[in-house]
Design an enzyme around this catalytic site. Sequence first.
Site, PDB file in Angstrom:
ATOM      1  N   HIS A   1      46.302  50.189  49.086  1.00 24.99           N
ATOM      2  CA  HIS A   1      46.330  49.094  48.107  1.00 24.99           C
ATOM      3  C   HIS A   1      46.801  49.649  46.765  1.00 24.99           C
ATOM      4  O   HIS A   1      46.030  50.199  45.989  1.00 24.99           O
ATOM      5  CB  HIS A   1      44.935  48.480  47.978  1.00 24.99           C
ATOM      6  CG  HIS A   1      44.934  47.112  47.355  1.00 24.99           C
ATOM      7  ND1 HIS A   1      45.975  46.648  46.580  1.00 24.99           N
ATOM      8  CD2 HIS A   1      44.010  46.108  47.383  1.00 24.99           C
ATOM      9  CE1 HIS A   1      45.682  45.409  46.168  1.00 24.99           C
ATOM     10  NE2 HIS A   1      44.515  45.064  46.657  1.00 24.99           N
TER      11      HIS A   1
ATOM     12  N   TYR B   1      44.328  47.560  40.626  1.00 25.00           N
ATOM     13  CA  TYR B   1      43.287  48.503  41.036  1.00 25.00           C
ATOM     14  C   TYR B   1      43.760  49.941  40.768  1.00 25.00           C
ATOM     15  O   TYR B   1      44.781  50.150  40.134  1.00 25.00           O
ATOM     16  CB  TYR B   1      42.909  48.265  42.499  1.00 25.00           C
ATOM     17  CG  TYR B   1      42.370  46.864  42.734  1.00 25.00           C
ATOM     18  CD1 TYR B   1      41.225  46.419  42.065  1.00 25.00           C
ATOM     19  CD2 TYR B   1      43.022  45.958  43.566  1.00 25.00           C
ATOM     20  CE1 TYR B   1      40.741  45.132  42.249  1.00 25.00           C
ATOM     21  CE2 TYR B   1      42.538  44.667  43.756  1.00 25.00           C
ATOM     22  CZ  TYR B   1      41.402  44.258  43.095  1.00 25.00           C
ATOM     23  OH  TYR B   1      40.934  42.977  43.269  1.00 25.00           O
TER      24      TYR B   1
ATOM     25  N   GLY C   1      53.758  32.986  49.001  1.00 27.01           N
ATOM     26  CA  GLY C   1      53.695  31.541  49.185  1.00 27.01           C
ATOM     27  C   GLY C   1      54.713  30.997  50.180  1.00 27.01           C
ATOM     28  O   GLY C   1      55.183  29.867  50.046  1.00 27.01           O
TER      29      GLY C   1
ATOM     30  N   PRO D   1      46.184  41.000  53.673  1.00 31.68           N
ATOM     31  CA  PRO D   1      44.806  41.361  53.324  1.00 31.68           C
ATOM     32  C   PRO D   1      44.214  40.353  52.355  1.00 31.68           C
ATOM     33  O   PRO D   1      44.861  39.982  51.374  1.00 31.68           O
ATOM     34  CB  PRO D   1      44.954  42.738  52.660  1.00 31.68           C
ATOM     35  CG  PRO D   1      46.391  42.851  52.290  1.00 31.68           C
ATOM     36  CD  PRO D   1      47.168  41.971  53.202  1.00 31.68           C
TER      37      PRO D   1
ATOM     38  N   SER E   1      28.303  40.318  39.931  1.00 29.03           N
ATOM     39  CA  SER E   1      27.543  41.510  40.303  1.00 29.03           C
ATOM     40  C   SER E   1      26.105  41.096  40.618  1.00 29.03           C
ATOM     41  O   SER E   1      25.749  39.919  40.537  1.00 29.03           O
ATOM     42  CB  SER E   1      27.558  42.524  39.157  1.00 29.03           C
ATOM     43  OG  SER E   1      26.580  42.200  38.194  1.00 29.03           O
TER      44      SER E   1
END
Length: 358
Positions: A174, A179, A296, A25, A131
């Site tokens: 997620h 988050y 990676g 993602p 924003s």
Amino acid sequence: MNNINLFTPVKLGNYPLPNRIVMAPMTRLRAINNIPNSLMATYYAQRATAGLIVTECTMVSPLSVGYLNCPGIYTEEQMDGWRLVTDAVHAEGGRIFLQLWHSGRVSHPSLLGGELPVAPSAIAGIGSLHSSIGKVSLETPRALATEEITAIVEEFRQAAKNALEVGFDGVELHGAFGYLIDQFLQDGSNQRSDKYGGSIENRSRFLLEVVDAVASIWGENRVGIKLSPSNTFYGMQDSNPQATFSYIINALNSFDLAYLHLMEANEVDLANRDVMKNLTPYFRQIFQGTLITNGGYDRSTGDQILSSNNADLVSFGKLFIANPDLPKRLEINAPLNQIDPKTMYANDSQGYTDYPSL
């Protein structure tokens, strides 16, 4: 060692995959006004030779917005946009999971109609966002009341239902990168004193309730979860990540998940902080299901971790941005296109759908 490599077919839940290459993602900010579109459908369809695609993080509600032009899955218009994507990927023979996301404290009132971001505790993250009023620093969020948490679990359930309705093959939660789910898990951001805070068991409660809710829609072997035990994005930290994430990953064994998607520590954190290293082999000993690793990798290191049986699939991020036909290029050791970093987060096709295939 075994003979498994990136091109060995594998079964993920009930889905036979032609290879073990996952498109990770990645936020690309092409969903103008938070609505997926035909440009995004082209982008994902171009990359359908991946064994599995996981979409960019997708908001479960209006208060989960973290960035401009990130997609949602909570309105009819957004659902119609995602139908374009799933139809396009399936027409190319691909499989695609939707990543469900709530940004929590990683937001700003200017993205939320003037409301404060919500979080487990009133502790500001570290960093800034773009924003509608320009670049802004993260503000102190509002701590969620205990009774509000149930409503957020329900938002995840409804988003999972919407994803099923528009034709996705599964969903990924997620739980990484600082988050909302991650904010509950780690004690640097969760200092609650109710049943969602304090002990590792309590801090895991929100995640496990969300997994349970989403699995009630999808059946458990079509739900994945992404975790990043060593990531310090937005000021994340935990006093004992090894104990915290060992408990969480063991608790996830009670669900028949499609997979656990594990993020290795990034180069900056490895260089500057005392973070857990070599997460994949360590947590492989605890997690009993399918494990996807990200960190990676290239063709050689991807083959190595699979042949050592420390992971079942390998996800690739940046390489997929510039190489829509990445599996073919890896298979024949073809040269790779280089990313143009200036167009990663633009809002048109440049640097998005115009990278050439072989």
